[in-house]
Scaffold this motif. Sequence first.
Motif, PDB file in Angstrom:
ATOM      1  N   VAL A 610      -6.400  -3.894   3.536  1.00  0.00           N
ATOM      2  CA  VAL A 610      -7.836  -3.605   3.546  1.00  0.00           C
ATOM      3  C   VAL A 610      -8.420  -3.941   2.170  1.00  0.00           C
ATOM      4  N   GLU A 611      -9.668  -4.403   2.176  1.00  0.00           N
ATOM      5  CA  GLU A 611     -10.288  -4.886   0.942  1.00  0.00           C
ATOM      6  C   GLU A 611     -11.267  -3.876   0.345  1.00  0.00           C
ATOM      7  N   LYS A 612     -12.025  -3.173   1.189  1.00  0.00           N
ATOM      8  CA  LYS A 612     -13.117  -2.336   0.683  1.00  0.00           C
ATOM      9  C   LYS A 612     -12.578  -1.045   0.069  1.00  0.00           C
ATOM     10  N   ASP A 613     -13.165  -0.673  -1.063  1.00  0.00           N
ATOM     11  CA  ASP A 613     -12.732   0.540  -1.763  1.00  0.00           C
ATOM     12  C   ASP A 613     -12.900   1.783  -0.903  1.00  0.00           C
ATOM     13  N   GLN A 614     -13.998   1.880  -0.151  1.00  0.00           N
ATOM     14  CA  GLN A 614     -14.213   3.077   0.666  1.00  0.00           C
ATOM     15  C   GLN A 614     -13.185   3.169   1.795  1.00  0.00           C
ATOM     16  N   HIS A 615     -12.719   2.013   2.283  1.00  0.00           N
ATOM     17  CA  HIS A 615     -11.670   2.024   3.304  1.00  0.00           C
ATOM     18  C   HIS A 615     -10.341   2.502   2.703  1.00  0.00           C
ATOM     19  N   ARG A 616     -10.054   2.077   1.475  1.00  0.00           N
ATOM     20  CA  ARG A 616      -8.820   2.524   0.805  1.00  0.00           C
ATOM     21  C   ARG A 616      -8.867   4.023   0.538  1.00  0.00           C
ATOM     22  N   THR A 617     -10.016   4.498   0.056  1.00  0.00           N
ATOM     23  CA  THR A 617     -10.169   5.947  -0.190  1.00  0.00           C
ATOM     24  C   THR A 617      -9.970   6.725   1.096  1.00  0.00           C
ATOM     25  N   LEU A 619      -8.247   5.833   3.805  1.00  0.00           N
ATOM     26  CA  LEU A 619      -6.836   5.816   4.205  1.00  0.00           C
ATOM     27  C   LEU A 619      -6.010   6.760   3.330  1.00  0.00           C
ATOM     28  N   ASP A 620      -6.340   6.855   2.050  1.00  0.00           N
ATOM     29  CA  ASP A 620      -5.656   7.804   1.166  1.00  0.00           C
ATOM     30  C   ASP A 620      -5.885   9.241   1.633  1.00  0.00           C
ATOM     31  N   LEU A 621      -7.119   9.565   2.013  1.00  0.00           N
ATOM     32  CA  LEU A 621      -7.435  10.924   2.479  1.00  0.00           C
ATOM     33  C   LEU A 621      -6.718  11.246   3.792  1.00  0.00           C
ATOM     34  N   ILE A 622      -6.648  10.261   4.678  1.00  0.00           N
ATOM     35  CA  ILE A 622      -5.945  10.471   5.950  1.00  0.00           C
ATOM     36  C   ILE A 622      -4.449  10.665   5.688  1.00  0.00           C
ATOM     37  N   SER A 623      -3.885   9.873   4.764  1.00  0.00           N
ATOM     38  CA  SER A 623      -2.469  10.040   4.403  1.00  0.00           C
ATOM     39  C   SER A 623      -2.222  11.444   3.865  1.00  0.00           C
ATOM     40  N   GLU A 624      -3.102  11.883   2.970  1.00  0.00           N
ATOM     41  CA  GLU A 624      -2.959  13.210   2.362  1.00  0.00           C
ATOM     42  C   GLU A 624      -3.044  14.305   3.413  1.00  0.00           C
ATOM     43  N   ALA A 625      -3.992  14.175   4.335  1.00  0.00           N
ATOM     44  CA  ALA A 625      -4.155  15.192   5.382  1.00  0.00           C
ATOM     45  C   ALA A 625      -2.943  15.262   6.306  1.00  0.00           C
ATOM     46  N   ASN A 626      -2.209  14.140   6.411  1.00  0.00           N
ATOM     47  CA  ASN A 626      -1.024  14.100   7.270  1.00  0.00           C
ATOM     48  C   ASN A 626       0.262  14.283   6.465  1.00  0.00           C
ATOM     49  N   HIS A 627       0.109  14.780   5.211  1.00  0.00           N
ATOM     50  CA  HIS A 627       1.237  15.165   4.358  1.00  0.00           C
ATOM     51  C   HIS A 627       2.148  13.995   4.008  1.00  0.00           C
ATOM     52  N   PHE A 628       1.556  12.787   3.862  1.00  0.00           N
ATOM     53  CA  PHE A 628       2.326  11.657   3.366  1.00  0.00           C
ATOM     54  C   PHE A 628       2.323  11.716   1.850  1.00  0.00           C
ATOM     55  N   PRO A 629       3.443  11.391   1.203  1.00  0.00           N
ATOM     56  CA  PRO A 629       3.404  11.235  -0.255  1.00  0.00           C
ATOM     57  C   PRO A 629       2.390  10.156  -0.615  1.00  0.00           C
ATOM     58  N   LYS A 630       1.673  10.355  -1.701  1.00  0.00           N
ATOM     59  CA  LYS A 630       0.577   9.445  -2.060  1.00  0.00           C
ATOM     60  C   LYS A 630       1.049   8.010  -2.233  1.00  0.00           C
ATOM     61  N   GLU A 631       2.289   7.850  -2.708  1.00  0.00           N
ATOM     62  CA  GLU A 631       2.766   6.493  -2.989  1.00  0.00           C
ATOM     63  C   GLU A 631       3.321   5.795  -1.737  1.00  0.00           C
ATOM     64  N   THR A 632       3.296   6.485  -0.588  1.00  0.00           N
ATOM     65  CA  THR A 632       3.848   5.880   0.629  1.00  0.00           C
ATOM     66  C   THR A 632       3.099   4.607   1.006  1.00  0.00           C
ATOM     67  N   LEU A 633       1.765   4.681   0.975  1.00  0.00           N
ATOM     68  CA  LEU A 633       0.947   3.552   1.411  1.00  0.00           C
ATOM     69  C   LEU A 633       0.536   2.701   0.215  1.00  0.00           C
ATOM     70  N   GLU A 634       0.810   1.403   0.311  1.00  0.00           N
ATOM     71  CA  GLU A 634       0.407   0.474  -0.747  1.00  0.00           C
ATOM     72  C   GLU A 634      -0.732  -0.404  -0.228  1.00  0.00           C
ATOM     73  N   PHE A 635      -1.669  -0.724  -1.121  1.00  0.00           N
ATOM     74  CA  PHE A 635      -2.734  -1.661  -0.777  1.00  0.00           C
ATOM     75  C   PHE A 635      -2.370  -3.015  -1.362  1.00  0.00           C
ATOM     76  N   TRP A 636      -2.008  -3.919  -0.457  1.00  0.00           N
ATOM     77  CA  TRP A 636      -1.312  -5.137  -0.829  1.00  0.00           C
ATOM     78  C   TRP A 636      -2.160  -6.058  -1.696  1.00  0.00           C
ATOM     79  N   LEU A 637      -3.485  -6.087  -1.475  1.00  0.00           N
ATOM     80  CA  LEU A 637      -4.321  -7.003  -2.246  1.00  0.00           C
ATOM     81  C   LEU A 637      -4.369  -6.633  -3.726  1.00  0.00           C
ATOM     82  N   ARG A 638      -3.934  -5.414  -4.061  1.00  0.00           N
ATOM     83  CA  ARG A 638      -3.819  -5.056  -5.475  1.00  0.00           C
ATOM     84  C   ARG A 638      -2.612  -5.729  -6.121  1.00  0.00           C
TER      85      ARG A 638
END
Length: 845
Positions: A610-617, A619-638
């Motif tokens: 995903v490219e848009k910053d608000q989309h990344r934010t 996805l981070d919030l959804i990961s956090e709400a589902n108790h994923f470690p923050k580093e689990t999801l990487e944003f590849w375009l970075r």
Amino acid sequence: MPNSQPRPRRGARSGAGAAGRDELVSRSLQSAEHCLGVQDFGTAYAHYLLVLSLAPELKDDVKETFQYTLFRWAEELDALSRTQDLLGCYEQALELFPDDEVICNSMGEHLFRMGFRDEAAGYFHKAVKLNPDFSDAKENFYRVANWLVERWHFIMLNDTKRNTVYNAAIQNAVCLGSKSVLDIGAGTGILSMFAKKAGAHSVYACELSKTMYELACDVVAANKMEAGIKLLHMKSLDIEIPKHIPERVSLVVTETVDAGLFGEGIVESLIHAWEHLLLQPKNRGENGNCEKYGKVIPASAVIFGMAVECAEIRRHHRVGTKDVAGICLPTNVKFQSPACSSVDTEETIEPYTTEKMSRVPGGYLALTECFEIMTVDFNNLQELKSLATKKPGNIGIPVIKEGILDAIVVWFVLQLDDEHSLSTSPSEETCWEQAVYPVHNLADYWIKPGDHVMMEVSCQDCYLRIQNISVFGLEREVDARKNFTKDKDLLSLGSEAELCSALANLQTSKPDAVEQTCILESTEIALLNNNLYHEGFKMAMRKVLSSLTPEKLCQAMDTQCQNEMSCGSEESNSEESIPEPFYVLDVSEGFSLLPIIAGTLGQVKPYSSVEKDQHRTTLDLISEANHFPKETLEFWLRHVEDESAVLQRPKSDKLWSIIILDVIEPSGLIQQEIMEKAAISRCLLQSGGKIFPQYVLMFGLLVESQTLVEESAVQGTERTLGLNIAPFINQFQVPIRVFLDLSSLPCIPLSKPVELLRLDLMTPYLNTSNTEVKVHICKSGQVTAIPFWYHMYLDDEIRLDTSSEASHWKQAAVVLDNPIRVEMGEELVLSVQHHKSNVSITVKR
């Protein structure tokens, strides 16, 4: 690099001068070839220019190598943002090869990327004329033609009632003395020609689009009115007297109205016209020659609305699920479509979407009576000025039927003069769609008789805005005072999904929790609502990862054994015994939950593109709400320098276990360069890894559909009241109509669905770019179009259908130039060709 190494033909020249030129040509050719070998494309290009200027007879010999050099040098100039140099090179090349369709097409591609769409279209069009079978140019022209000459031009010009009513109103005005006319937003110039035929002495027409302006020039000339109509390539706001027109006019005609009436700037352009271009209006009761006074057609408009229930609108504008394949969506994340979002940014976004409500899949239910929203008098300057500054007004409408409040649907009646009007109501057969204002942010969308739908109406930014929609009723006022956030209310939640969502959100109910509004395209919201899609991917990914797990276990055991041997009886480092994770890359277009879903399937390292910053934010919030470690999801375009490098290894020594590709555009077409992406992806998969989807089958059927014919091309001169417009605008017709809903398209099926094409992303040797398919006719009629859609196979068992009711994809159709009469029992042969993302289908007897 082409293996073309031409040498000058020495016998063609004589004398010392010729020998010197031949020697220089020969050396320049050798230098060019050397530069190509070391990839010095700029110097090679300069050498080829010298060769061709000295020895033009070598054009045919060096053409292929020259093209290659030009394109590679242009890529370098583009990367360095040397725009002027790039365009200069192409101009030089086209002077040498003016009829080379490949160079024309490449020039168009560069111009299009730079944003010069009108100019790009000219080069694409020329390339197609030079070589009608040049697939790249045809595809480019079709894509840009849809933007340059929007499809509603065809539909509007085919609307005989609209043309007749406008013609009659203009005739009336001219006959009453309005002899000088300005047509604002002339398009093809049809209203200007109505005025000229009615007897207007002076007709001026302004059109901002370069393509439409040139089209209007051709149309006006073909109808032998070029001497009587002055065409201006400019905005009406820039017209000055006497610089552009000699004096104020007595009549302005315009149809710069969209589905929401004001969206094409009619208010702003008419304020300017009354102040600078029109004669003063006639006062009420005043008599006298109309030529001395100013007036506007249309004279006025009344805007109407209606509250509706519509499942199709709901699924495209409201996320109706709290659980997506086991992923709980937290309450601190609000999803909205662009039509629902308020305008806080500099970019003005239309506050509505549009639909042809008579053709919306599944239909709609009216929950209120039709109600009047506002009236506007286009012949009253003060009223026009007050529209933009007027405070929002409140409207309350009683509910007449029980249902789910999904949208306010808006249309208008355009009063052209005292006698003639046009309605854009859903119940009318009209070329216009209706404006749709989706409802959002209600605690309860269920309404019933006794309730009132309340809304705020304004005309800010020259758009009709309907905001702050709410529902009031006696029971609701009581309910509003209740507090639903107490813990005991968790026990009364109606489903497991709701309970899951509530538990996931306990941690985000703190006062300092991050709130995120995520703006998604309507197709992205429909995708979020498609549970079958997400469950299908979850199941397919689980199967692939399960098949790879024994290999991972073996790797882990081997690592542990090595550690024990090297460390003796000491305990091995637990981190070293952990096997490498599975790497999953999702390169879906736009917002996607698939990486988070992949992260629930075990030891997986998911990457999102995903490219848009608000989309990344989000996805981070959804990961956090589902108790994923923050580093689990990487944003590849970075991790990559540019988007074109998105398909590469996750680490230098690792390969992907799964790569998810977007094969079909929401419009119903195959994504551009998808097979090239698949070829790269196959090289980056670990042994046993998969691309999703693994293969795609394209299906189609033969239909008779007058609607598709009329939406694709202007039908002769009868629809345009004898004016010759069709041959000129039909140059911009495209053979494929996109964003169709096959379930509600007015058509008669003449055959059963047949498989047309197979795209295999995992085993490309099964693909064929040209196939012939026999189709059995099961009903007599005229074949006018071939609608098509896809079955996407994630594996041999899990299939996604792009024509299903839950799909976020639309369908497309090939529209035939000439209908084919068929009888039941006949067979037709379809020739199907696939080139890049373009599919062409021709019919044989």
